[in-house]
Structures are given as structure tokens and as C-alpha cells.
Design a protein around this motif. Structure first.
Motif, PDB file in Angstrom:
ATOM      1  N   TYR A   1       3.825 -22.306 -11.836  1.00 49.79           N
ATOM      2  CA  TYR A   1       2.724 -22.164 -10.895  1.00 49.79           C
ATOM      3  C   TYR A   1       1.394 -22.079 -11.621  1.00 49.79           C
ATOM      4  O   TYR A   1       0.400 -22.654 -11.171  1.00 49.79           O
ATOM      5  CB  TYR A   1       2.917 -20.923 -10.026  1.00 49.79           C
ATOM      6  CG  TYR A   1       1.811 -20.731  -9.010  1.00 49.79           C
ATOM      7  CD1 TYR A   1       1.826 -21.422  -7.803  1.00 49.79           C
ATOM      8  CD2 TYR A   1       0.733 -19.897  -9.278  1.00 49.79           C
ATOM      9  CE1 TYR A   1       0.799 -21.286  -6.878  1.00 49.79           C
ATOM     10  CE2 TYR A   1      -0.298 -19.744  -8.366  1.00 49.79           C
ATOM     11  CZ  TYR A   1      -0.264 -20.438  -7.169  1.00 49.79           C
ATOM     12  OH  TYR A   1      -1.282 -20.308  -6.258  1.00 49.79           O
ATOM     13  N   ASN A   2       1.351 -21.381 -12.751  1.00 51.57           N
ATOM     14  CA  ASN A   2       0.102 -21.213 -13.481  1.00 51.57           C
ATOM     15  C   ASN A   2      -0.258 -22.407 -14.357  1.00 51.57           C
ATOM     16  O   ASN A   2      -1.308 -22.400 -15.012  1.00 51.57           O
ATOM     17  CB  ASN A   2       0.139 -19.926 -14.308  1.00 51.57           C
ATOM     18  CG  ASN A   2      -0.181 -18.715 -13.465  1.00 51.57           C
ATOM     19  OD1 ASN A   2      -1.331 -18.377 -13.252  1.00 51.57           O
ATOM     20  ND2 ASN A   2       0.865 -18.080 -12.935  1.00 51.57           N
ATOM     21  N   VAL A   3       0.587 -23.424 -14.352  1.00 53.94           N
ATOM     22  CA  VAL A   3       0.235 -24.716 -14.941  1.00 53.94           C
ATOM     23  C   VAL A   3      -0.238 -25.673 -13.850  1.00 53.94           C
ATOM     24  O   VAL A   3      -1.258 -26.342 -13.997  1.00 53.94           O
ATOM     25  CB  VAL A   3       1.421 -25.332 -15.703  1.00 53.94           C
ATOM     26  CG1 VAL A   3       1.059 -26.733 -16.212  1.00 53.94           C
ATOM     27  CG2 VAL A   3       1.822 -24.459 -16.888  1.00 53.94           C
ATOM     28  N   PHE A   4       0.482 -25.725 -12.719  1.00 54.58           N
ATOM     29  CA  PHE A   4       0.238 -26.742 -11.701  1.00 54.58           C
ATOM     30  C   PHE A   4      -0.220 -26.219 -10.351  1.00 54.58           C
ATOM     31  O   PHE A   4      -0.557 -27.005  -9.465  1.00 54.58           O
ATOM     32  CB  PHE A   4       1.503 -27.582 -11.501  1.00 54.58           C
ATOM     33  CG  PHE A   4       1.867 -28.424 -12.684  1.00 54.58           C
ATOM     34  CD1 PHE A   4       1.019 -29.420 -13.129  1.00 54.58           C
ATOM     35  CD2 PHE A   4       3.057 -28.207 -13.369  1.00 54.58           C
ATOM     36  CE1 PHE A   4       1.349 -30.200 -14.226  1.00 54.58           C
ATOM     37  CE2 PHE A   4       3.397 -28.983 -14.462  1.00 54.58           C
ATOM     38  CZ  PHE A   4       2.540 -29.984 -14.897  1.00 54.58           C
ATOM     39  N   GLY A   5      -0.237 -24.917 -10.142  1.00 55.39           N
ATOM     40  CA  GLY A   5      -0.590 -24.368  -8.848  1.00 55.39           C
ATOM     41  C   GLY A   5      -2.074 -24.140  -8.669  1.00 55.39           C
ATOM     42  O   GLY A   5      -2.907 -24.565  -9.477  1.00 55.39           O
TER      43      GLY A   5
END
Length: 562
Positions: free
Chosen positions: A473-477
Motif C-alpha cells: 500500500y505504501n508503494v502503490f496506494g
């Protein structure tokens, strides 16, 4: 133990190819399209002309190609498969009519050295995986086939689009006197930009503002060091991470330098339009002076000079470091490990703060480190391009067989078995955009390519309460590392090196000496073992020990570019 670099490569590959992310000898010396090319059998493959024209057409009769390639130390195979017989070698045979015979392979270290022996003795395979120095050496020795015609005629439109997404720079890096002597293993350079990562639960606890300037970064570093952010009444936390390597994906000092308008290991234009090396510019001295001050004030671990990225990762996951500069994938490693240990740990990425009112430019390294080359007397150089087409078609364009050719349900990274590989230069940004679209539109997957759906599932799982998806999530969210990179792109604050050619003669001869001098001097300065004025002595020595000659060669190369 894995090195930080190997971990970084594994994480990047895993992201780049859906939690997925070398022509050849035939039975003669005939060239494709010549009047002596063997006739295709009538039937499914069609005529010889159609065979040449079809980017994914099958050689009929089949051809044999020999290959030399490395496998990384973490490569595993499906039970019963091997380096010589796996899903990709079978695909080449069944779909392309290319039977692969390995001259030799090597898993783990020593590949470069062994290949150097093969190059020197001219004991070559049809397809080989080489680095830029070896490409240059083989080009000068006349050992390589020109792939330009094969690429122009055989590459799919999708492949051509991906290879021209950077304006053709990657292809230019493998072009000598108009001849394309290698296929670059392309990837996304924007994935390599540094970001600032801050531990937000500490920031909130100490009632500190989010960092917008270098002054903010320094204030946060000081507070994280001195104000007991972990609440254990001990002076055991550090404001900023640094490792003995200084540079790298985690942690790296490039982002900190960029905030001072300095760059590490870049070739940039000066005010006169000449190409100069960034390591010896006055902005570097200013940034080093501040790092020296931070080390003196114990904001940087006093033992950083003995710790690699793995050791620093242990400090981060155990809650001893509150800030670092690193790449977009670091939520997956090491931050996910910290989150697993301490669910209250929160991190956020920020654009690079600047020392003044001028926007900091985030440096990007040249993304190509490997090339696929074909020996000069190979009968079917176009076979290498067909293998390239198959990888991009299977993994990205259609991407419908990823359980077999990407990452298997058992977690086997089958994409590593492909002889010729790569990734679209915008693959991860495209992934972020498609995931964002789905999240904003009631999980609509109708526009989403198959290779993205696994990562979307991980992002969605986090939103549904599974903490194991926090890293993805903290790469792509929303508010992730790619939201910062999207801002970089929109504001045009990315800085690429002006030099992207093969190592110059003096680079080959002197680079290792100059790199050792740099690391030794910079580390000594930061740790207070030398005055900041040692930087001026370093600059003079760098120029004298080969830097001036390298600069001359780089400017001569630059003058020949279009």
C-alpha cells in the motif's frame, strides 16, 4: 546473508513484474530474408517471408541457439525443472522454434570474471548477458552482431514503444557507429529516484511539522536524537540513517545531497555548457560539512562506517532510527518488517526538501546495467529479438499467463528464468495509476492489466484490515511513494546524467581507484577524521589521478551525440 544490493534487486524485480516483474546459431550461415534462408514448412508457420515478418513467428524447421547467462543467488525452479530445462526454455522451443543449449551458466558471484575469460579467448555463445564494460570491449574487438535491422523489422510495436519511452537513450547506449550491438535490459529509471522517509508516529509524538525544507529535516533529526521519541528514557535513537556504503537504495545519502543541489556520481552541465563531474562541485562540500556536524552531534550512528544496509535495516525495524533517504520499494523491505514487529510504527515518504527556495532535483541513475549481445557470426540474430518480444508480450502486453511465466502460485519467480527480459520504463507508475483508478472507482478492474492485479489485491487487503499489505500500500496506494514520484514527474524535477555511454578508456583504467578515493575521503570527513577542507585536497587528487582525462573523454563523447 543477502547483501543490500541483492535484496534491492530482488525487491525491484518482484515489484516490476507483478509481484512478478540472452542469438543464435542455426544449421548454416544464412541471414534472415536472404534467398538462401531455409524454407518454412507449409502449415501453421506459413512462408519464410511471413516467418521473418511475424515478431512472434515460429522458426520452422527449429533452430538451436547457445547461451551464456547468470542466475542470481536466489533463483529457484519448479520441482523437476532446472537452469537448462524450465518453463521459459520450453516456451522458446514450443512457441518460437528456438531450442536453447547452454554453453554455461553461473549462479551467484563470479559471472563477470568467468565471462571476461570467455571474451578474451573468443569462446563465445550465440547470446550472452554482459555489462557495459564488456559490451564496449566486445564492440571494439568486433565480436558482436549488429541487431539494428533485426530490431527494426522484428520488434513488436509494444516493445518498440517501451524502448523509446526514454527518447531512445537506452538503445543509444548500445549503439556504436550506427550499429546496435546489444539489447539493453531496460527498466524504469524513475523507480530509482530518492525519497525522504520519516517515521510519522515519532513526528506526531514530538509535535513536529512535516519536512518542507532542509532546515526542517535538520530540526527533525535533532529532535529524533535528543527528545526520546521511543519513550524509553534512553539516548538510543538516531535522527538519520547512513551506512558504510554511503550511497544506495537503502539507506542512501543521494537525496540528502540533492537537497543541497549536489549530486553523487553524476555528469552534469556547468554554466559554460561543459560536462563536469558532480562529486567535485562546491555544493558537495557544503552537504558533507552538514553530515559531519550531524555525526558529531550523534544524529548519525557513530558506527555507521562498519554497518551495511542489512545492519541499518535491523536498526530501523527495531525502532532506533527515525529518518532515512531511500527508494520507493523500501516499505516492502525493510519497513514491512518493522511494521510487523510494531504495528504502531508509521512511515511516510516526502519529496526532497531543499536548502533554499530552489526546488531540489532528484537524481536518477542510468537504468541499464545489463545488455544482451549476439556473437558476430550467429546465423539468426533476429531470434534474440523474438525472445525479447515473447517476454514483453507474456509479462506485460497481454500478461495472461503469469502463474506460469511470472511468479507461480508457489512463489517461484519464473520470470528470472527468461533469457532476455526487462520491464516497461513506466511499468510501476502505470501500476500506481491503475491501482489508484480502481480505488477511486469502486474497485473497477476493467481497465487493469493482469500483471497489476496481484499487487492491487495486496493493496486492497491492507485496506480491508490485513497488516501484511502495508508495504505494498505504501508503494502503490494513496499517499504512497509513487504519489511522490508522480509529483516529481509533473513538476519536472528529475535530474538525469548527461553521460550514458560505455565506460571511457580512462574510466576502465582509473574508476576503481577514484571510487575508493571518494568513499575513503567522504567517510573520513563525515566521521570527523579529517577537516572539511580535505574535500579540496580530494578534488585536486581526483583530477590528477585520472578525473581530468575522464572529463575530457566524456566531453568528446558528448560532442558526438545527436
Amino acid at each position: 546473508m543477502k547483501t543490500t544490493r541483492s535484496i534491492a534487486i530482488v525487491v525491484l524485480l518482484s515489484i516490476m513484474i507483478m509481484s512478478l516483474l540472452s542469438a543464435c546459431s542455426g544449421n548454416g550461415d544464412n541471414k534472415p530474408g536472404s534467398s538462401d534462408t531455409p524454407q518454412a514448412n507449409e502449415g501453421e508457420s506459413g512462408s519464410k517471408d511471413a516467418q521473418v515478418a511475424d515478431p512472434l513467428g515460429k522458426f520452422d524447421p527449429p533452430i538451436e541457439v547457445t547461451v551464456i547467462r547468470p542466475y542470481d543467488e536466489n533463483t529457484k525452479f519448479v520441482e523437476g525443472d532446472s537452469a537448462e530445462d524450465n518453463e521459459w526454455t520450453r516456451a522458446y522451443a514450443e512457441r518460437l522454434g528456438i531450442n536453447v543449449k547452454f554453453k554455461w551458466t553461473l549462479q551467484g558471484g563470479g559471472y563477470t570474471e568467468k565471462l571476461n575469460v570467455s571474451i578474451a579467448s573468443d569462446d563465445l555463445a550465440d547470446i550472452m548477458v554482459v555489462n557495459s564494460s564488456q559490451l564496449n570491449q566486445m564492440a571494439e574487438a568486433g565480436q558482436l552482431a549488429d541487431l539494428k535491422e533485426s530490431f527494426d523489422l522484428q520488434a513488436t510495436e509494444f516493445v518498440k514503444e517501451q524502448f523509446n519511452a526514454d527518447g531512445g537513450i537506452s538503445l543509444k547506449s548500445a549503439t556504436f557507429d550506427g550499429k546496435l550491438l546489444g539489447i539493453p535490459r531496460i527498466g524504469s529509471d524513475i523507480d530509482e529516484v530518492p525519497l525522504l522517509w520519516v517515521r510519522m508516529d515519532w513526528l506526531k509524538k514530538l509535535n513536529l511539522p512535516e519536512p518542507k525544507t532542509i532546515a526542517d529535516v535538520l530540526a527533525i533529526s535533532k529532535a529524533f536524537t535528543n527528545n526520546d521519541p521511543d519513550g524509553n528514557n534512553k539516548a538510543d535513537t538516531y535522527g538519520m540513517a547512513l551506512s558504510k556504503d554511503l550511497n544506495g537504495g537503502f539507506p542512501g545519502f543521494e537525496g540528502f545531497l540533492n537537497g543541497y543541489h549536489a549530486q553523487f556520481n553524476m555528469w552534469i552541465k556547468d554554466e559554460s555548457g561543459q560536462i563536469v563531474n558532480s562529486n567535485i562541485q562546491p555544493e558537495m562540500k557544503t552537504a558533507l560539512a552538514e553530515l559531519q556536524r550531524m555525526y558529531k552531534d550523534k544524529e548519525i550512528d557513530r558506527e555507521f562506517g562498519t554497518k551495511d544496509g542489512n545492519k541499518v535495516a535491523e536498526q530501523v525495524t527495531s525502532g532506533k532510527i527515525g529518518m532515512y533517504y531511500g527508494l520507493m520499494w523500501t516499505p516492502l523491505w525493510p519497513l514491512q518488517g518493522g511494521k510487523d514487529l510494531d504495528p504502531g510504527m508509521e512511515w511516510k515518504s516526502f519529496p526532497l526538501p531543499s536548502i533554499d527556495g530552489t526546488q531540489a532535483k532528484a537524481q536518477i541513475p542510468f537504468p541499464v546495467g545489463q545488455y544482451y549481445v549476439v556473437r558476430k557470426d550467429a546465423a539468426h540474430p533476429e531470434a534474440a529479438v523474438k525472445m525479447l518480444n515473447l517476454f514483453f508480450d507474456t509479462s506485460f502486453d497481454k500478461g495472461t499467463e503469469l502463474d506460469t511465466y511470472g511468479t507461480t502460485p508457489d512463489g517461484i519467480e519464473a520470470f528470472k528464468h527468461a533469457i532476455i527480459a526487462g520491464a516497461p520504463m513506466t511499468s510501476n507508475m502505470d501500476k500506481y495509476k491503475q491501482i489508484s483508478y480502481a480505488l477511486d472507482n469502486n474497485n473497477d478492474l476493467s481497465q487493469m492489466k493482469d500483471y497489476i492485479k496481484t499487487d492491487f489485491a495486496a493493496v486492497k487487503s491492507y485496506l480491508d484490515g490485513d497488516p501484511k499489505g502495508w508495504g505494498m500500500y505504501n508503494v502503490f496506494g494513496k499517499g504512497s511513494s509513487f504519489s511522490v514520484i508522480e509529483k516529481y514527474v509533473a513538476e519536472d524535477v528529475l535530474l538525469r546524467s548527461e553521460f550514458f555511454g560505455a565506460p571511457t578508456p580512462t574510466m576502465v583504467e582509473k574508476n576503481s581507484t577514484l571510487e575508493s578515493l571518494l568513499k575513503e575521503t567522504f567517510t573520513k570527513i563525515i566521521m570527523g577524521g579529517a577537516s572539511i577542507d580535505e574535500f579540496d585536497k580530494f578534488t585536486k587528487n581526483w583530477k590528477k589521478l585520472g578525473g581530468d582525462q575522464i572529463t575530457k573523454e566524456v566531453n568528446e563523447w558528448y560532442a558526438k551525440q545527436d
